[in-house]
Design a protein around this motif. Sequence first.
Motif, PDB file in Angstrom:
ATOM      1  N   THR A  16     -12.758  45.308  -6.647  1.00 44.58           N
ATOM      2  CA  THR A  16     -12.105  44.567  -7.730  1.00 44.58           C
ATOM      3  C   THR A  16     -11.453  43.314  -7.168  1.00 44.58           C
ATOM      4  O   THR A  16     -11.295  43.160  -5.953  1.00 44.58           O
ATOM      5  CB  THR A  16     -11.037  45.444  -8.404  1.00 44.58           C
ATOM      6  N   LEU A  17     -11.047  42.455  -8.038  1.00 39.66           N
ATOM      7  CA  LEU A  17     -10.363  41.230  -7.618  1.00 39.66           C
ATOM      8  C   LEU A  17      -9.060  41.556  -6.902  1.00 39.66           C
ATOM      9  O   LEU A  17      -8.732  40.954  -5.886  1.00 39.66           O
ATOM     10  CB  LEU A  17     -10.103  40.331  -8.828  1.00 39.66           C
ATOM     11  N   PHE A  18      -8.330  42.539  -7.427  1.00 40.19           N
ATOM     12  CA  PHE A  18      -7.075  42.916  -6.783  1.00 40.19           C
ATOM     13  C   PHE A  18      -7.328  43.550  -5.409  1.00 40.19           C
ATOM     14  O   PHE A  18      -6.576  43.321  -4.465  1.00 40.19           O
ATOM     15  CB  PHE A  18      -6.277  43.867  -7.677  1.00 40.19           C
ATOM     16  N   GLY A  19      -8.370  44.326  -5.303  1.00 41.34           N
ATOM     17  CA  GLY A  19      -8.730  44.899  -4.008  1.00 41.34           C
ATOM     18  C   GLY A  19      -9.096  43.818  -3.006  1.00 41.34           C
ATOM     19  O   GLY A  19      -8.705  43.855  -1.840  1.00 41.34           O
ATOM     20  N   LEU A  20      -9.853  42.837  -3.475  1.00 44.15           N
ATOM     21  CA  LEU A  20     -10.244  41.719  -2.617  1.00 44.15           C
ATOM     22  C   LEU A  20      -9.013  40.929  -2.158  1.00 44.15           C
ATOM     23  O   LEU A  20      -8.891  40.586  -0.977  1.00 44.15           O
ATOM     24  CB  LEU A  20     -11.219  40.806  -3.358  1.00 44.15           C
ATOM     25  N   LEU A  21      -8.090  40.655  -3.082  1.00 41.51           N
ATOM     26  CA  LEU A  21      -6.864  39.936  -2.719  1.00 41.51           C
ATOM     27  C   LEU A  21      -6.022  40.739  -1.739  1.00 41.51           C
ATOM     28  O   LEU A  21      -5.456  40.186  -0.790  1.00 41.51           O
ATOM     29  CB  LEU A  21      -6.051  39.608  -3.973  1.00 41.51           C
ATOM     30  N   PHE A  22      -5.923  42.052  -1.972  1.00 42.58           N
ATOM     31  CA  PHE A  22      -5.150  42.904  -1.064  1.00 42.58           C
ATOM     32  C   PHE A  22      -5.706  42.828   0.349  1.00 42.58           C
ATOM     33  O   PHE A  22      -4.969  42.614   1.311  1.00 42.58           O
ATOM     34  CB  PHE A  22      -5.159  44.359  -1.564  1.00 42.58           C
ATOM     35  N   TRP A  23      -7.010  43.003   0.496  1.00 44.15           N
ATOM     36  CA  TRP A  23      -7.599  42.981   1.834  1.00 44.15           C
ATOM     37  C   TRP A  23      -7.548  41.589   2.454  1.00 44.15           C
ATOM     38  O   TRP A  23      -7.360  41.454   3.666  1.00 44.15           O
ATOM     39  CB  TRP A  23      -9.026  43.514   1.797  1.00 44.15           C
ATOM     40  N   ALA A  24      -7.692  40.560   1.661  1.00 50.72           N
ATOM     41  CA  ALA A  24      -7.598  39.193   2.194  1.00 50.72           C
ATOM     42  C   ALA A  24      -6.192  38.927   2.724  1.00 50.72           C
ATOM     43  O   ALA A  24      -6.024  38.350   3.805  1.00 50.72           O
ATOM     44  CB  ALA A  24      -7.963  38.180   1.119  1.00 50.72           C
ATOM     45  N   LEU A  25      -5.172  39.350   1.971  1.00 48.13           N
ATOM     46  CA  LEU A  25      -3.787  39.167   2.428  1.00 48.13           C
ATOM     47  C   LEU A  25      -3.490  40.006   3.665  1.00 48.13           C
ATOM     48  O   LEU A  25      -2.828  39.543   4.595  1.00 48.13           O
ATOM     49  CB  LEU A  25      -2.798  39.506   1.314  1.00 48.13           C
ATOM     50  N   THR A  26      -3.981  41.236   3.685  1.00 47.71           N
ATOM     51  CA  THR A  26      -3.751  42.108   4.836  1.00 47.71           C
ATOM     52  C   THR A  26      -4.398  41.541   6.095  1.00 47.71           C
ATOM     53  O   THR A  26      -3.762  41.453   7.152  1.00 47.71           O
ATOM     54  CB  THR A  26      -4.295  43.522   4.551  1.00 47.71           C
ATOM     55  N   ILE A  27      -5.629  41.138   6.000  1.00 50.76           N
ATOM     56  CA  ILE A  27      -6.340  40.580   7.155  1.00 50.76           C
ATOM     57  C   ILE A  27      -5.723  39.240   7.557  1.00 50.76           C
ATOM     58  O   ILE A  27      -5.557  38.957   8.749  1.00 50.76           O
ATOM     59  CB  ILE A  27      -7.846  40.451   6.845  1.00 50.76           C
ATOM     60  N   GLY A  28      -5.351  38.429   6.577  1.00 52.20           N
ATOM     61  CA  GLY A  28      -4.721  37.140   6.889  1.00 52.20           C
ATOM     62  C   GLY A  28      -3.387  37.303   7.587  1.00 52.20           C
ATOM     63  O   GLY A  28      -3.105  36.619   8.576  1.00 52.20           O
ATOM     64  N   PHE A  29      -2.547  38.215   7.116  1.00 54.87           N
ATOM     65  CA  PHE A  29      -1.241  38.433   7.739  1.00 54.87           C
ATOM     66  C   PHE A  29      -1.402  39.004   9.143  1.00 54.87           C
ATOM     67  O   PHE A  29      -0.713  38.584  10.077  1.00 54.87           O
ATOM     68  CB  PHE A  29      -0.377  39.363   6.882  1.00 54.87           C
ATOM     69  N   THR A  30      -2.324  39.946   9.308  1.00 52.37           N
ATOM     70  CA  THR A  30      -2.578  40.509  10.639  1.00 52.37           C
ATOM     71  C   THR A  30      -3.056  39.421  11.592  1.00 52.37           C
ATOM     72  O   THR A  30      -2.611  39.352  12.747  1.00 52.37           O
ATOM     73  CB  THR A  30      -3.614  41.641  10.553  1.00 52.37           C
ATOM     74  N   GLY A  31      -3.934  38.564  11.135  1.00 51.62           N
ATOM     75  CA  GLY A  31      -4.401  37.457  11.966  1.00 51.62           C
ATOM     76  C   GLY A  31      -3.277  36.507  12.330  1.00 51.62           C
ATOM     77  O   GLY A  31      -3.186  36.044  13.473  1.00 51.62           O
TER      78      GLY A  31
END
Length: 125
Positions: A16-31
């Motif tokens: 879903t869009l929310f799932g995509l945003l969640f993973w994008a934010l998680t990966i971005g913050f970890t990076g």
Amino acid sequence: MTPVPRAPRASQRGITLFGLLFWALTIGFTGYVLVRAVPTVNEYLTIKRAIEKVAAGQPATVSDARTAFDRQKEVEYSITSIDSKDLEITKENDKVVIAFAYDKEVPLMGPVYLLIKYEGRAKAP
């Protein structure tokens, strides 16, 4: 005329869009955290190599060990977190042992910091 039966709809699969945003934010913050923390790890490894080099030289006195570390620090420009006065220099079984410990605060955003505690020990071979 009779209606033609339709095939049942296959269930949709995907993110879903929310799932995509969640993973994008998680990966971005970890990076982002990794980009901010990796230079401190590099500095720690540089300090550890310098300490091991000094310990391998078997300095005769504590001041010789501190002077040798200061020379290594001049060569390795990335060492900024500790000085020679921060080293704990002892002898165990007639071998020089040099230990160090320090804390590194990595600013993330605003008042949020990541605290990393580094410590190391080098024993002469």
